[in-house]
Scaffold this active site. Structure first.
Site, PDB file in Angstrom:
ATOM      1  N   HIS A  93      -2.328   7.206  -4.848  1.00 57.18           N
ATOM      2  CA  HIS A  93      -2.277   5.980  -3.941  1.00 57.18           C
ATOM      3  C   HIS A  93      -2.366   4.671  -4.843  1.00 57.18           C
ATOM      4  CE1 HIS A  93      -5.539   3.113  -2.392  1.00 57.18           C
ATOM      5  NE2 HIS A  93      -4.798   3.142  -1.655  1.00 57.18           N
TER       6      HIS A  93
ATOM      7  N   HIS B  64     -20.674  12.804   1.578  1.00 52.57           N
ATOM      8  CA  HIS B  64     -21.016  13.878   2.557  1.00 52.57           C
ATOM      9  C   HIS B  64     -20.823  15.176   1.945  1.00 52.57           C
ATOM     10  CE1 HIS B  64     -16.869  12.988   3.652  1.00 52.57           C
ATOM     11  NE2 HIS B  64     -16.684  14.416   4.011  1.00 52.57           N
TER      12      HIS B  64
ATOM     13  N   HIS C 129       2.203  12.284  -0.498  1.00 45.32           N
ATOM     14  CA  HIS C 129       1.560  13.553  -0.570  1.00 45.32           C
ATOM     15  C   HIS C 129       2.935  14.578  -0.702  1.00 45.32           C
ATOM     16  CE1 HIS C 129      -2.281  12.475   1.296  1.00 45.32           C
ATOM     17  NE2 HIS C 129      -1.633  11.746   2.277  1.00 45.32           N
TER      18      HIS C 129
ATOM     19  N   SER D 188       0.803  -1.274   0.062  1.00 45.92           N
ATOM     20  CA  SER D 188      -0.017  -0.107   0.023  1.00 45.92           C
ATOM     21  C   SER D 188       0.809   1.271  -0.090  1.00 45.92           C
ATOM     22  CB  SER D 188      -0.931   0.105   1.175  1.00 45.92           C
ATOM     23  OG  SER D 188      -1.828   0.885   1.209  1.00 45.92           O
TER      24      SER D 188
ATOM     25  N   ASN E 164      -2.223   0.125  -4.300  1.00 45.45           N
ATOM     26  CA  ASN E 164      -2.644  -0.637  -3.237  1.00 45.45           C
ATOM     27  C   ASN E 164      -2.809  -2.186  -4.308  1.00 45.45           C
ATOM     28  OD1 ASN E 164      -5.172  -2.275  -1.820  1.00 45.45           O
ATOM     29  ND2 ASN E 164      -3.308  -2.285  -0.806  1.00 45.45           N
TER      30      ASN E 164
ATOM     31  N   GLY F  99      -4.805  -4.097  13.267  1.00 40.01           N
ATOM     32  CA  GLY F  99      -3.701  -3.585  12.490  1.00 40.01           C
ATOM     33  C   GLY F  99      -2.795  -2.673  13.058  1.00 40.01           C
ATOM     34  N   ASN F 100      -1.765  -2.543  12.491  1.00 33.51           N
ATOM     35  CA  ASN F 100      -0.627  -1.707  13.128  1.00 33.51           C
ATOM     36  C   ASN F 100      -0.986  -0.148  12.863  1.00 33.51           C
ATOM     37  OD1 ASN F 100       2.003   0.366  12.679  1.00 33.51           O
ATOM     38  ND2 ASN F 100       2.582  -1.168  14.113  1.00 33.51           N
TER      39      ASN F 100
END
Lengths: 296, 296
Positions: free
Chosen positions: A133, A196, A123, A119, A135, A280-281
């Protein structure tokens, strides 16, 4: 005969092939991004040292404390890449009962799972360079499948970047199945959308999941191609813009746009939810958070 | 006889009393905060103009477009208050079928509801001044109840602020019910907690909900007291620290701490979820977002 709570009767060799590819891709990406750092020549940041990746290992444990693999976060804070994280992980264990119902094949074997993936979220310092991004993942329960994708988030309008990014992914898809690009780019648009705000997160790309045609080698060839295509096209977009000048207003626009990125990831993103619900971490899950953000 | 889809047989006068109080409290809070802006004398920001609230009206509509009241956001970006929003709203309509099951009394009348409240979040320029949140609300479905609370989020350790804030709220609670403070401060600690970080959002305060003892006047006297107590204690804490100096490191710590605030609000906060699921005004819902945030 296999135990009821183990993952599917599935070629263990494929797991190794996938995890090895994700690691190798991580290495090639980090190397390429460090090279970009070395060639930057933009006014505002040319006096900063070129960024280098640092690495942090983490270990996975189920909610009951049972260990099961882990991952490595590679993080770079540089002069082109303001913050880029590349995480690889290979974990196994049991999904919590509440989570099993949402995962194909997880109720059939008491929630046992194996998962491996890479993943990446970048930025950038320059508002002229799109954020990105990528993955890729392989999940095994009583079923097994591949998923992944890559999508671009320009901070300022950049139609040429969008065109080139999509063209590159379309060529990649077309090499494997003529239906893939239309299907997966539409899926990407649906997925990376903020209801939203009634606005898309970025300009799309491709998103796919639950790929299992019955021919794993063929399916994985597609995932490999997506990873390699990303590594080909994104650095081109970075190099195209990284030495351009930008204004304080453009930087401000970028920091506000990043707020939308945060909203999407914390409110809607399945990967974030998956991470939070599988213990998850936290550093790996929230690696995607932008380094600096403004809400007006 | 009342229609099946109307809210409970409940004194309409109480709705007016509540909405009027929330508006009056909003006016007094804004006036007090503007006074603070005028008396600031801190090195970094004394040359900035004193902040003044601006106001924005919004209208509520159900998912099918039926209008039903609205609200007013008062927003100030000042030299003490980096960003403070005070929102009042009085809305009515019908909860979506999916949302009804989560709301007491909402399934008994086809989701009809009436809600009024005040909500405040203040993010301060100085890392020495704690951030704060305050909310009071009245909800009417087939049932009716009051909820609210106030909680403090220091950016740097400030035990005296915590002590004074809690002492003030405890006195307030004790004026109404000797059991309230213990119950509501524990509820606040449970509520404002980030499980994914295993850390509290701030140093607590009080949080209460579903208050309906059968004596609305008595119950509302408590909510009024919470609002007035907030208006008494928080400005004292602001004035205590607002002219102190701070370092760039302390500012950095503040911006990172604000990231936790964002995580809590977007991942866990019921008020945010309530707003997003009832088609609330997005500016009002995300008014709570800090103006500037860092993720390391």
């Amino acid at each position: 005969m296999r135990r009821k709570d183990s993952t599917s009767v599935f070629d263990e060799k494929s797991k190794i092939i996938a995890a090895d590819f994700f690691r190798d891709l991580r290495n090639r990406i980090c190397s390429e991004f460090e090279q970009i750092e070395n060639t930057q020549n933009q006014t505002r940041h040319r006096d900063m040292p070129a960024g280098e990746f640092s690495r942090k290992v983490w270990h996975h444990a189920d909610e009951d404390g049972t260990p099961g693999g882990g991952g490595e976060i590679s993080l770079m804070k540089g002069r082109v890449f303001e913050k880029v994280g590349v995480n690889i992980s290979t974990i196994h264990g049991h999904f919590s009962p509440a989570f099993r119902a949402q995962i194909p094949g997880a109720e059939e074997n008491n929630g046992a799972f194996w998962a491996s993936g890479i993943s990446l979220v970048a930025h950038m310092r320059s508002p002229k360079v799109p954020a990105v991004h990528m993955n890729l993942r392989m999940i095994v329960t009583a079923k097994h499948w591949l998923g992944g994708g890559a999508d671009l988030t320009p901070m300022l309008p950049s139609p040429q970047d969008k065109t080139d990014f999509h063209a590159s992914l379309k060529e990649c898809c077309d090499r494997h199945d003529p239906k893939y690009y239309d299907e997966f780019s539409a899926w990407c648009d649906r997925y990376f959308f903020l209801p939203h705000r009634d606005e898309p997160r970025g300009v799309g790309g491709i998103f796919y999941d639950y790929i299992d045609t019955g021919d794993w080698d063929k399916d994985f060839a597609f995932s490999k191609d997506v990873g390699n295509t990303f590594l080909d096209i994104y650095p081109k977009l970075v190099r195209r813009h990284m030495n351009e000048e930008w204004s304080d207003e453009e930087r401000h626009t970028q920091l506000v746009k990043r707020g939308r990125y945060v909203e999407f990831n914390l409110i809607h993103d399945r990967g974030t939810q998956f991470g939070l619900k599988t213990g998850g971490n936290i550093d790996a899950i929230l690696m995607s958070m932008p380094p600096e953000v403004i809400w007006e």
